[in-house]
Design an enzyme around this catalytic site. Structure first.
Site, PDB file in Angstrom:
ATOM      1  CG  ASP A 193     -42.360  26.790 -10.174  1.00 41.59           C
ATOM      2  OD1 ASP A 193     -42.303  25.727  -9.546  1.00 41.59           O
ATOM      3  OD2 ASP A 193     -43.091  26.968 -11.158  1.00 41.59           O
ATOM      4  CG  ASP A 238     -43.644  22.369  -7.808  1.00 37.89           C
ATOM      5  OD1 ASP A 238     -44.615  22.909  -7.256  1.00 37.89           O
ATOM      6  OD2 ASP A 238     -43.684  21.937  -8.965  1.00 37.89           O
ATOM      7  CD  GLU A 239     -46.158  27.108  -7.828  1.00 41.13           C
ATOM      8  OE1 GLU A 239     -46.366  28.149  -8.457  1.00 41.13           O
ATOM      9  OE2 GLU A 239     -47.059  26.300  -7.519  1.00 41.13           O
TER      10      GLU A 239
END
Lengths: 141, 428
Positions: free
Chosen positions: B6, B101-102
Site C-alpha cells: 500500500d 495505491d494498493e
C-alpha cells in the site's frame, strides 16, 4: 505507363511523378526486412519507471556543458557515485550538481566558479533525488 | 504468503516527490471540484484533519498551520501508480492491482520474505520516490490487517497470522477488509467489538449476521484462503461524469459538458481497443440543495452499429441529452456511459459495409474518411495533449481565459510533472 489524367494542352508545368502504388502483384523485396524505426527512448531510457525529466534554469553547471534551458534525463535507479551529475535536494530546492567524494566527505559541486561547493554533513537537510544520465541540448538556442 | 503493498498517503506522497519542500509539512489533497479531503500526509492527520472533511470546515486549520492544499492531479497520480506497479512486478509476476495505491502480490513458496519485502520497499522508494508499506499474511484479509500494522512501524513491514493476538485484540471490527459500518454495527450488537472477538466467534453466528460473504472473511482471518487473485476482466462499460464547478442551467452548457465527457470516454475506449453497442446519458440537480427544484433523468439507447467513432457517439449522446433536458433547473452533474463494450474487429457491421468495393457509393467512402478522422484525432492528442482537440460542442463559447461554468474547480492543481513537457520539473 499511362497517366490517369488527360493533358489539356502542351504548356504545362513539369511535376515530378513518383511511381508508387501500382506494382502489379510483386511485393517489395524490402518487406521481409522491415524493422522498427529507431527510437531514442531505447538509447536514453534504461528504466522507464525510474526516469524523470527536468529543465535546467541558470548557468551553475555550464562547465559540464549543461546550459540554461537544457533538458535533463534523470534515472533514479542509478546510485549516486563519485563524479556523477546528480539532482540534489538542498533545503527543499531541487538543484543539479556534480557529486564528489573527497576522502570521507561527500560534496556537491557546481561547474561554475561563481558558486562554492557544498559539503554534506551529518544532519544536513540534503539528499540525492536522482542521477542525471543524459542532457538534451537544442542547438537552436 | 500474500503481500499487500500500500502506498502511504499516496496522493500526498506524489505531490512531495516533485516538491521536496513539502517534506515534514502537512499536505492534503482534495476530491474533484476541491470539495473534501481525500488524502492526508501524516502531519495533516496529526492535526486532526479527517478523511472526507469538506474544505470549508478545515479552512481555519489550513491557515493557522500552513497546511499545503492541492486539487487532485489524477494524471500525475495515475502515472506514478503505474511506475510503482511496474517496479513491484519485478519482484513477483502474480500481482493483482487492487486500487490506484494498493496491490496484492502472491509470494507463495518464496523464501525469506522479510528480506525481499524490505528490498521491495526500498526499491520502490528509490526508483519512484513513493513510500510503501508491506503487510504479509497467508490470506488477503490477514495481509490487509498486517498492512495496517506495518504503517505504524518504522520499517514499514508486518506479518499477521491467525495467532497474532496482539494485532487483533485492539483493532475495531470495522477495520477488517469487507466489513463496513452496517455489518460492524450488527456485530457490536451481539458483543463483537474487536477483530479478535470476530475471529474467535462461531461461524454459525457469523453466517447468521453477515451471510456467506462475511463467513468467508471470517475463514480468511482464521487462515483459510477464500479470496483468490483476480485477473483484470475486460470492461463492459465506461463511465465519464463530473460534477460541475458551479450550477449549470442552459442546454448549451450541458451539451458542451456531455461532448467533453464523450471525448474522454471514447478516448478511453479506443485505447482499450473496444467498441460500444449502446450509450446512456444522465443528468441531475444537486440533491443536497433541498430548497431548489430537483430533477434527475437518464436516457439510453443502442448505437446504430457497434462503434468507437467519436462523431457517431457524440451525435447519439446529444440526441439523448435533448430528450431528457428540461429548462429551469440548476444542474449539478452530467455524464455518459458507454455500454456493452466489445473488442474491436469482432463487431457485426451493417451489411453495406462489406460492399465497399463493388458499390462505391458516397456513404461508404465517408466511413473510410471517418476512420481516418478518428486516427487523426488520436494522433493530435498524442502529440499535443488531450485538450488540443475536441468535438465542436465541448467548448460552448470560445473563451479561453475564463473556464466554463460546467468545468471543475481545480484551483490548487500541481503541474503534470510526468505527462506534459510544459510541466516538467525545473532545476537550478
Amino acid at each position: 505507363m499511362t497517366f490517369p489524367f488527360k493533358l489539356v494542352n502542351e504548356r504545362t508545368t513539369p511535376v515530378t511523378f513518383y511511381d508508387i502504388g501500382i506494382s502489379a502483384g510483386f511485393p517489395s523485396p524490402a518487406d521481409d526486412y522491415k524493422e522498427r524505426k529507431l527510437d531514442l527512448n531505447d538509447l536514453l531510457i534504461k528504466q522507464p519507471e525510474a526516469t524523470f525529466f527536468a529543465k535546467v534554469s541558470g548557468d551553475s553547471m555550464i562547465g559540464a556543458r549543461i546550459h540554461d534551458g537544457d533538458m535533463l534525463i534523470i534515472d533514479r535507479s542509478v546510485a549516486a557515485s563519485d563524479g556523477k551529475i546528480v539532482i540534489a535536494v538542498v533545503n527543499g530546492e531541487l538543484t543539479v550538481k556534480r557529486f564528489k567524494i573527497i576522502g570521507r566527505s561527500a560534496q556537491l559541486h557546481s561547474e561554475n566558479p561563481k558558486y562554492a561547493p557544498i559539503t554534506l554533513c551529518e544532519g544536513d537537510n540534503i539528499s540525492i533525488w536522482g542521477v542525471v544520465t543524459n542532457v538534451v541540448h537544442s542547438c537552436d538556442q | 504468503m500474500i503481500a499487500l503493498v500500500d502506498c502511504n498517503n499516496f496522493y500526498a506522497s506524489c505531490e512531495r516527490v516533485f516538491n521536496p519542500k513539502l517534506e515534514g509539512h502537512p499536505v492534503v489533497v482534495l476530491s474533484n471540484n476541491d470539495g473534501c479531503v481525500v488524502a492526508r500526509s501524516n502531519e495533516a492527520k496529526a492535526l486532526g484533519i479527517k478523511m472526507g472533511a469538506p474544505l470549508f470546515k478545515i479552512k481555519d486549520l489550513v491557515q493557522s498551520h500552513c497546511v499545503h492544499v492541492f486539487s487532485s492531479n489524477y494524471e500525475l497520480y495515475g502515472d506514478m501508480s503505474g511506475r510503482v506497479i511496474s517496479v513491484l512486478k519485478q519482484f513477483a509476476p502474480d500481482i493483482e492491482v487492487y486500487s490506484i495505491d494498493e496491490s496484492f502480490i502472491n509470494f507463495d513458496g518464496v523464501p525469506d520474505l522479510k528480506k525481499l519485502s524490505s528490498k521491495m520497499r526500498s526499491q520502490v522508494k528509490q526508483w519512484t520516490g513513493i513510500p510503501v508499506s508491506v503487510g504479509l499474511g497467508s490470506t488477503k484479509t490477514l495481509a490487509k490487517i498486517a498492512n495496517h500494522k506495518a504503517k505504524k512501524k518504522p520499517n514499514g513491514m508486518h506479518c499477521t497470522t491467525p495467532d497474532s493476538t496482539e494485532d487483533l485484540i485492539d483493532l475495531p471490527v470495522d477495520e477488517v477488509w469487507g466489513i463496513g459500518l452496517k455489518l460492524a454495527r450488527r456485530l457490536r450488537a451481539v458483543g463483537v467489538f474487536t477483530v479478535l472477538q470476530f475471529k474467535n466467534a462461531s461461524s454459525t453466528l457469523v453466517r447468521k449476521i453477515g451471510g456467506v460473504v462475511m463467513e468467508r472473511t471470517h475463514q480468511e482471518l482464521n487462515g483459510l484462503r477464500c479470496f483468490e487473485f483476480e485477473q483484470p476482466q475486460p470492461r463492459k462499460n465506461i463511465c465519464c461524469s463530473r460534477s460541475f464547478g458551479s450550477r449549470t442551467e442552459t442546454l448549451d452548457e450541458m451539451e458542451a459538458a456531455i461532448a467533453s465527457h464523450v471525448t474522454r470516454a471514447v478516448r478511453k475506449m479506443r485505447s482499450e481497443g473496444s467498441v460500444a453497442n449502446g450509450i446512456q446519458v444522465f443528468i441531475n440537480t444537486d440533491r443536497f440543495k433541498k430548497e431548489l427544484p430537483q430533477y434527475y433523468n437518464s436516457a439510453s439507447g443502442k448505437l446504430p452499429f457497434p462503434t468507437n467513432d467519436i462523431l457517431t457517439i457524440a451525435n447519439a449522446a446529444n440526441r439523448h441529452l435533448k430528450r431528457i433536458f428540461r429548462e429551469g433547473y440548476a444542474y449539478k452533474k452530467a455524464g455518459v456511459l458507454l455500454l456493452g463494450l466489445a473488442p474491436e474487429g469482432n463487431q457485426q457491421l451493417p451489411l453495406f459495409a462489406d460492399t465497399i468495393k463493388q458499390k462505391r457509393n458516397g456513404r461508404i467512402e465517408l466511413k473510410v474518411k471517418r476512420q481516418r478522422l478518428n486516427d487523426a484525432i488520436e494522433d493530435i492528442v498524442q502529440r499535443y495533449g488531450k485538450h488540443s482537440i475536441n468535438i465542436g460542442r465541448s467548448t460552448a463559447k470560445p473563451t479561453i481565459t475564463k473556464p466554463q461554468r460546467w468545468q471543475q474547480n481545480q484551483n490548487k492543481l500541481s503541474p503534470k510533472y510526468t505527462t506534459n513537457w510544459d510541466h516538467i520539473l525545473t532545476v537550478k
